[in-house]
Design an enzyme around this catalytic site. Structure first.
Site, PDB file in Angstrom:
ATOM      1  N   ASP A 137      -1.824  10.735  -2.170  1.00 37.93           N
ATOM      2  CA  ASP A 137      -2.129   9.710  -3.171  1.00 37.93           C
ATOM      3  C   ASP A 137      -2.354  10.314  -4.547  1.00 37.93           C
ATOM      4  O   ASP A 137      -2.248   9.632  -5.561  1.00 37.93           O
ATOM      5  CB  ASP A 137      -3.365   8.918  -2.754  1.00 37.93           C
ATOM      6  CG  ASP A 137      -3.022   8.082  -1.541  1.00 37.93           C
ATOM      7  OD1 ASP A 137      -3.088   8.619  -0.423  1.00 37.93           O
ATOM      8  OD2 ASP A 137      -2.634   6.919  -1.736  1.00 37.93           O
TER       9      ASP A 137
ATOM     10  N   ASN B 175      -5.370  12.724   0.149  1.00 32.26           N
ATOM     11  CA  ASN B 175      -4.575  11.805   1.000  1.00 32.26           C
ATOM     12  C   ASN B 175      -5.514  11.068   1.940  1.00 32.26           C
ATOM     13  O   ASN B 175      -6.735  11.293   1.955  1.00 32.26           O
ATOM     14  CB  ASN B 175      -3.509  12.597   1.776  1.00 32.26           C
ATOM     15  CG  ASN B 175      -2.482  11.686   2.441  1.00 32.26           C
ATOM     16  OD1 ASN B 175      -1.965  10.760   1.811  1.00 32.26           O
ATOM     17  ND2 ASN B 175      -2.200  11.902   3.711  1.00 32.26           N
ATOM     18  N   LYS B 176      -4.951  10.212   2.748  1.00 31.11           N
ATOM     19  CA  LYS B 176      -5.715   9.378   3.681  1.00 31.11           C
ATOM     20  C   LYS B 176      -6.753  10.188   4.445  1.00 31.11           C
ATOM     21  O   LYS B 176      -6.481  11.308   4.883  1.00 31.11           O
ATOM     22  CB  LYS B 176      -4.719   8.718   4.648  1.00 31.11           C
ATOM     23  CG  LYS B 176      -5.283   7.808   5.711  1.00 31.11           C
ATOM     24  CD  LYS B 176      -6.167   6.708   5.183  1.00 31.11           C
ATOM     25  CE  LYS B 176      -5.517   5.856   4.116  1.00 31.11           C
ATOM     26  NZ  LYS B 176      -6.468   5.007   3.375  1.00 31.11           N
TER      27      LYS B 176
ATOM     28  N   ARG C 189      -6.953  -0.255  -7.226  1.00 29.46           N
ATOM     29  CA  ARG C 189      -7.148   0.795  -6.202  1.00 29.46           C
ATOM     30  C   ARG C 189      -7.208   2.120  -6.949  1.00 29.46           C
ATOM     31  O   ARG C 189      -6.191   2.606  -7.456  1.00 29.46           O
ATOM     32  CB  ARG C 189      -6.014   0.798  -5.161  1.00 29.46           C
ATOM     33  CG  ARG C 189      -6.173  -0.302  -4.121  1.00 29.46           C
ATOM     34  CD  ARG C 189      -5.375  -0.014  -2.867  1.00 29.46           C
ATOM     35  NE  ARG C 189      -6.023   0.934  -1.985  1.00 29.46           N
ATOM     36  CZ  ARG C 189      -5.426   1.470  -0.917  1.00 29.46           C
ATOM     37  NH1 ARG C 189      -4.165   1.180  -0.648  1.00 29.46           N
ATOM     38  NH2 ARG C 189      -6.070   2.301  -0.139  1.00 29.46           N
TER      39      ARG C 189
ATOM     40  N   GLN D 272      -2.631   2.619   9.874  1.00 27.17           N
ATOM     41  CA  GLN D 272      -1.306   2.615   9.221  1.00 27.17           C
ATOM     42  C   GLN D 272      -0.280   3.413  10.013  1.00 27.17           C
ATOM     43  O   GLN D 272       0.913   3.140   9.937  1.00 27.17           O
ATOM     44  CB  GLN D 272      -1.398   3.213   7.806  1.00 27.17           C
ATOM     45  CG  GLN D 272      -2.142   2.371   6.798  1.00 27.17           C
ATOM     46  CD  GLN D 272      -3.593   2.791   6.697  1.00 27.17           C
ATOM     47  OE1 GLN D 272      -4.210   3.193   7.687  1.00 27.17           O
ATOM     48  NE2 GLN D 272      -4.160   2.685   5.516  1.00 27.17           N
TER      49      GLN D 272
ATOM     50  N   ARG E 217       0.864  -1.184   0.000  1.00 27.28           N
ATOM     51  CA  ARG E 217       0.000   0.000   0.000  1.00 27.28           C
ATOM     52  C   ARG E 217       0.897   1.229   0.000  1.00 27.28           C
ATOM     53  O   ARG E 217       2.111   1.115   0.117  1.00 27.28           O
ATOM     54  CB  ARG E 217      -0.956  -0.019   1.200  1.00 27.28           C
ATOM     55  CG  ARG E 217      -0.240  -0.496   2.453  1.00 27.28           C
ATOM     56  CD  ARG E 217      -0.627   0.164   3.687  1.00 27.28           C
ATOM     57  NE  ARG E 217      -0.496   1.583   3.622  1.00 27.28           N
ATOM     58  CZ  ARG E 217       0.651   2.244   3.741  1.00 27.28           C
ATOM     59  NH1 ARG E 217       1.815   1.626   3.911  1.00 27.28           N
ATOM     60  NH2 ARG E 217       0.671   3.571   3.689  1.00 27.28           N
ATOM     61  N   GLY E 218       0.253   2.398  -0.099  1.00 24.55           N
ATOM     62  CA  GLY E 218       1.037   3.626  -0.240  1.00 24.55           C
ATOM     63  C   GLY E 218       1.204   3.887  -1.735  1.00 24.55           C
ATOM     64  O   GLY E 218       1.540   2.959  -2.494  1.00 24.55           O
ATOM     65  N   ALA E 219       0.943   5.121  -2.153  1.00 23.40           N
ATOM     66  CA  ALA E 219       0.860   5.417  -3.588  1.00 23.40           C
ATOM     67  C   ALA E 219       2.101   4.968  -4.392  1.00 23.40           C
ATOM     68  O   ALA E 219       1.960   4.242  -5.382  1.00 23.40           O
ATOM     69  CB  ALA E 219       0.576   6.911  -3.770  1.00 23.40           C
TER      70      ALA E 219
HETATM   71  O1  MRU Z   1      -4.673   3.424   2.008  1.00 27.44           O
HETATM   72  P1  MRU Z   1      -3.185   3.579   2.008  1.00 27.44           P
HETATM   73  O2  MRU Z   1      -2.534   3.019   3.233  1.00 27.44           O
HETATM   74  O3  MRU Z   1      -2.553   3.072   0.726  1.00 27.44           O
HETATM   75  O4  MRU Z   1      -2.984   5.143   2.036  1.00 27.44           O
HETATM   76  C1  MRU Z   1      -1.690   5.670   1.979  1.00 27.44           C
HETATM   77  C2  MRU Z   1      -1.636   7.126   2.125  1.00 27.44           C
HETATM   78  O5  MRU Z   1      -2.640   7.805   2.264  1.00 27.44           O
HETATM   79  C3  MRU Z   1      -0.282   7.747   2.026  1.00 27.44           C
HETATM   80  O6  MRU Z   1      -0.229   8.923   2.775  1.00 27.44           O
HETATM   81  C4  MRU Z   1      -0.005   8.090   0.559  1.00 27.44           C
HETATM   82  O7  MRU Z   1      -0.189   6.965  -0.248  1.00 27.44           O
HETATM   83  C5  MRU Z   1       1.349   8.608   0.375  1.00 27.44           C
HETATM   84  S1  MRU Z   1       2.548   7.340   0.500  1.00 27.44           S
HETATM   85  C6  MRU Z   1       4.083   7.967   0.291  1.00 27.44           C
END
Ligand code: MRU
Length: 356
Positions: A240, A250-251, A88, A199, A51-53
């Site tokens: 993201d 973002n999250k 996603r 997370q 996970r994470g962009a």
């Molecule tokens: O749902 P996730 O855990 O994939 O969400 C991740 C985030 O929101 C991060 O802040 C974002 O992807 C940046 S990662 C460098």
């Protein structure tokens, strides 16, 4: 990144399989998982083993290479590309990486396709690692400035996990923190727990512990009072998808932190590689916001007394729950965008100066 004293990247190709660190097991179990097919990659993205962009971008790139390894027929590759992009929808890095792979593979002879696909996937990952390192070097200047004025520990608040686990290495939001720590600047991180999947608590705190950086997990709603008390010097979050006008997706919960930061004159920075910029969408309402299974809210996971991972229900059985995974922080609340090319104002002008 160092885990239990050993150097890792979050994804790599070895003996015809893609290897990843299974993030659904962290922080309680460290396990490496093998992805053998494009479907394995799609599933790993969907269930958030990765996970994470930037990391889902890297996984999608390697996922497409796995598709070529399985069957180098163009129709199969295109169908796999579509499924990867849909796995996603919010993080733009995923589409960016798949589009880049398809561009690279177009017109290549079938006997060369796999070589090209593997090289490009590695290139995407190597580039992300370099970009995240540069984000750290650029963001370090902001932390240094605060430290030079304050002459005391710099308290930084972050949300979700935008650390090495969310990228190939270094992280985005955490990279300036790691660089500051390596330079001997005392830093302390307020880690938003980040419900529903935690997370922050599960991954960011784990990473910071491995890097021996002081950190404290807080409930998501605690940031406001800490800012009112002057206990947050700056916020740094990841993203993201950032629009060319500087709006930051973002999250879920990031927007509320930005509002609190604005009300308390706390600088609010967003760290991102250029692969996270969406140059096409002009209006934040057009960003596809992922709505995930409400079980992520109604159930929590942890370890029991036998060190086994268990999931338990915490809501009334008859209650409904709604689980939007991301929100958008308007550019006006963003102090600056920390990118691999420098720090930019959160605006089209600012981004154009660096990127076009
Ligand atoms: O749902 P996730 O855990 O994939 O969400 C991740 C985030 O929101 C991060 O802040 C974002 O992807 C940046 S990662 C460098």
């Amino acid at each position: 990144m160092r885990i239990e004293g050993k150097e890792y990247r979050t994804i790599w190709f070895e003996n015809n399989v893609v290897k990843i660190i299974d993030q659904t097991k962290l922080p309680h179990q460290f396990s490496i998982k093998e992805l053998k097919t494009v479907n394995d990659a799609i599933n790993a993205i969907k269930i958030m083993e990765v996970r994470g962009a930037p990391l889902i971008g890297g996984t999608a790139a390697y996922g497409l290479a796995l598709a070529v390894q399985e069957n180098n027929d163009l129709e199969f590759i295109k169908k796999s590309a579509k499924e990867l992009i849909q796995s996603r929808p919010t993080a733009i890095n995923l589409k960016w990486a798949v589009d880049r792979m398809i561009k690279k593979l177009t017109g290549i002879n079938s006997d060369q396709l796999l070589n090209f696909a593997l090289n490009e996937a590695k290139e995407i990952c190597d580039e992300d690692e370099k970009f995240c390192e540069n984000i750290g070097i650029n963001g370090l200047k902001i932390i240094e400035e605060i430290y030079n004025k304050k002459k005391d520990t710099v308290n930084i608040l972050t949300h979700c996990n935008a650390g090495w686990l969310a990228t190939i290495n270094w992280g985005t939001a955490t990279s300036p923190i790691y660089h500051a720590h390596k330079k001997g600047i005392p830093v302390h991180v307020w880690v938003d727990e980040t419900r529903p999947r935690n997370q922050g608590a599960n991954l960011t705190s784990y990473e910071l512990n491995e890097e021996e950086i002081p950190n404290t997990i807080i409930a998501d709603n605690t940031g406001g009072i800490l800012m009112q008390r002057g206990e947050v010097d700056m916020c740094i979050v990841g993203t993201d998808r950032t629009l060319s006008n500087g709006d930051v997706c973002n999250k879920i919960g990031t927007y509320l932190k930005a509002l609190a930061a604005n009300d308390n004159n706390v600088p609010f920075y967003v760290a991102l590689p250029s692969s996270t910029i969406d140059w096409d969408i002009k209006d934040a309402k057009e960003i596809p916001i992922e709505e995930r299974n409400s079980e992520e809210l109604s159930h929590v996971e942890g370890i029991d007394e036998n060190n086994e991972i268990k999931k338990v229900l915490i809501y009334p059985t008859k209650s409904k729950a709604m689980n939007l995974a991301f929100d958008v922080t308007p550019a006006k609340y963003v102090t600056g965008l920390i990118t691999e090319r420098g720090i930019s104002e959160a605006s089209l002008d600012g981004l154009r100066k660096l990127f076009k």
